[in-house]
Design an enzyme around this catalytic site. Structure first.
Site, PDB file in Angstrom:
ATOM      1  N   LYS A 114       0.166   4.237  -0.344  1.00  0.00           N
ATOM      2  CA  LYS A 114      -0.477   5.436   0.231  1.00  0.00           C
ATOM      3  C   LYS A 114      -0.235   6.659  -0.670  1.00  0.00           C
ATOM      4  CE  LYS A 114      -0.232   3.252   4.703  1.00  0.00           C
ATOM      5  NZ  LYS A 114      -0.150   3.381   6.146  1.00  0.00           N
TER       6      LYS A 114
ATOM      7  N   ASN B 169       0.875  -1.181   0.000  1.00  0.00           N
ATOM      8  CA  ASN B 169       0.000   0.000   0.000  1.00  0.00           C
ATOM      9  C   ASN B 169       0.910   1.228   0.000  1.00  0.00           C
ATOM     10  OD1 ASN B 169      -1.763   2.070   0.532  1.00  0.00           O
ATOM     11  ND2 ASN B 169      -2.324   1.361   2.591  1.00  0.00           N
TER      12      ASN B 169
ATOM     13  N   SER C 156       3.503  -1.905  10.317  1.00  0.00           N
ATOM     14  CA  SER C 156       4.953  -1.936  10.519  1.00  0.00           C
ATOM     15  C   SER C 156       5.599  -3.272  10.157  1.00  0.00           C
ATOM     16  CB  SER C 156       5.308  -1.528  11.957  1.00  0.00           C
ATOM     17  OG  SER C 156       4.856  -0.206  12.222  1.00  0.00           O
TER      18      SER C 156
ATOM     19  N   GLU D  84      -5.290  -4.753  10.751  1.00  0.00           N
ATOM     20  CA  GLU D  84      -4.255  -3.737  10.940  1.00  0.00           C
ATOM     21  C   GLU D  84      -4.531  -2.952  12.216  1.00  0.00           C
ATOM     22  OE1 GLU D  84      -2.361  -2.531   6.956  1.00  0.00           O
ATOM     23  OE2 GLU D  84      -4.292  -1.536   7.039  1.00  0.00           O
TER      24      GLU D  84
ATOM     25  N   GLY E 275       2.499   2.477  10.643  1.00  0.00           N
ATOM     26  CA  GLY E 275       3.433   3.577  10.442  1.00  0.00           C
ATOM     27  C   GLY E 275       4.166   4.007  11.703  1.00  0.00           C
TER      28      GLY E 275
ATOM     29  N   HIS F  30      -9.542   1.158   4.821  1.00  0.00           N
ATOM     30  CA  HIS F  30      -8.258   1.367   5.495  1.00  0.00           C
ATOM     31  C   HIS F  30      -8.439   2.318   6.676  1.00  0.00           C
ATOM     32  CE1 HIS F  30      -4.190   2.657   6.324  1.00  0.00           C
ATOM     33  NE2 HIS F  30      -3.827   1.511   5.805  1.00  0.00           N
TER      34      HIS F  30
ATOM     35  N   GLU G 260      -6.794   4.747   7.734  1.00  0.00           N
ATOM     36  CA  GLU G 260      -6.612   6.179   7.467  1.00  0.00           C
ATOM     37  C   GLU G 260      -7.872   6.778   6.848  1.00  0.00           C
ATOM     38  OE1 GLU G 260      -2.875   5.536   5.488  1.00  0.00           O
ATOM     39  OE2 GLU G 260      -2.089   4.985   7.460  1.00  0.00           O
TER      40      GLU G 260
HETATM   41  P1  PGA Z   1       2.806   0.449   7.586  1.00  0.00           P
HETATM   42  O1  PGA Z   1       1.324   0.607   6.975  1.00  0.00           O
HETATM   43  O2  PGA Z   1       3.357  -0.841   7.018  1.00  0.00           O
HETATM   44  O3  PGA Z   1       3.560   1.658   7.122  1.00  0.00           O
HETATM   45  O4  PGA Z   1       2.664   0.378   9.057  1.00  0.00           O
HETATM   46  C1  PGA Z   1       0.475  -0.493   6.812  1.00  0.00           C
HETATM   47  C2  PGA Z   1      -0.839  -0.063   6.218  1.00  0.00           C
HETATM   48  O5  PGA Z   1      -1.346   1.004   6.603  1.00  0.00           O
HETATM   49  O6  PGA Z   1      -1.406  -0.769   5.371  1.00  0.00           O
END
Ligand code: PGA
Length: 252
Positions: free
Chosen positions: A12, A10, A214, A168, A174, A96, A98
């Site tokens: 983003k 992803n 992460s 997640e 992140g 997601h 976010e």
């Molecule tokens: P990250 O994001 O690997 O940077 O923690 C995962 C995601 O949001 O799908």
């Protein structure tokens, strides 16, 4: 039943056009001809066509990070599933965290998107996960089960083969603070149990549940070794081809 691992990147709101093409090409080269693990990349919408061209003929599939639940019309700024399919998308990420927490998407909106995506025939990665305060308040299972239950409301058993669930935990996204394999496994097992209640044991055994938050090359193997973890949804570490490929290799 053995489930084929599925690793999705992803990206983003990252990369530039040339950087996206370069990254996609590098991922395709790194992934090579292996077919033990399913692999997808999900670039920003505006680079989908370019990335699609860059990975054409490779074992890397194209996915989008979001979509809307109407075909066309006066929905400024939105993109339909058909538009995604038109530029070669096989997958769409929906719900997601976010989008849920920064952009206000409710479980009901996510569900409408899931239903539309499946009726249009694209594969869905449905994201679920609890906030830190919800984990600390002991609400993880309630939150995740509600997100799965509402997210999948109205989805028939026959199309569940096109659904991947991504667990997640929001506190792990992140942040560099990855869930322990045991913490992740516990929630994955609960999600699979719920899918079993909703769709029966066979569908539960066949449904892929990715972990996200992460994930990197150095921690992927122990996560992927857990019984109910069937892949990873990777953010930050998917922006470097060698790191992303390391996660794919950890699943081989
Ligand atoms: P990250 O994001 O690997 O940077 O923690 C995962 C995601 O949001 O799908």
């Amino acid at each position: 039943m053995s489930r084929k691992l599925f690793i999705a990147g992803n990206w983003k709101m990252n990369t530039t056009r040339s950087g996206a093409i370069e990254l996609a090409r590098a991922v395709a080269v790194e992934v090579g001809s292996q077919d033990q693990v399913d692999v997808a990349v999900c670039p920003p919408l505006v680079y989908l066509a370019d990335v699609g061209a860059a990975i054409a003929g490779s074992r890397v599939a194209l996915g989008a990070q979001n979509a809307y639940f109407e075909n066309e019309g006066a929905f400024t700024g939105e993109v339909s599933i058909r538009m995604l399919q038109d530029v070669g998308c096989r997958y769409v990420i929906l719900g997601h965290s976010e989008r849920r927490h920064l952009l206000g998407e409710s479980d009901e909106i996510v569900n409408r998107k899931v239903l539309k995506a499946l009726s249009d025939g694209i594969d869905v990665i449905l994201c679920v996960g609890e906030l830190l305060e919800q984990r600390e308040a002991g609400q993880t299972m309630d939150v995740v089960q509600r997100q799965v239950r509402i997210g999948l409301e109205g989805v028939s058993q026959t199309v569940m083969a096109k659904v991947t669930i991504a667990y997640e935990p929001v506190w792990a996204i992140g942040t560099g603070r990855v869930a322990t394999p045991a913490q992740a496994q516990e929630v994955h097992a609960a999600i699979r149990e719920l899918v079993g209640k909703l769709y029966g044991a066979q569908t539960a055994a066949a449904t892929r549940i990715q972990y996200g938050g992460s994930v990197k090359a150095s921690n992927a193997a122990e996560l992927l070794a857990q019984e109910d973890i069937d892949g990873a949804l990777v953010g930050g570490a998917s922006l470097k081809a060698t790191e992303f490929a390391g996660i794919v290799r950890a699943g081989m």
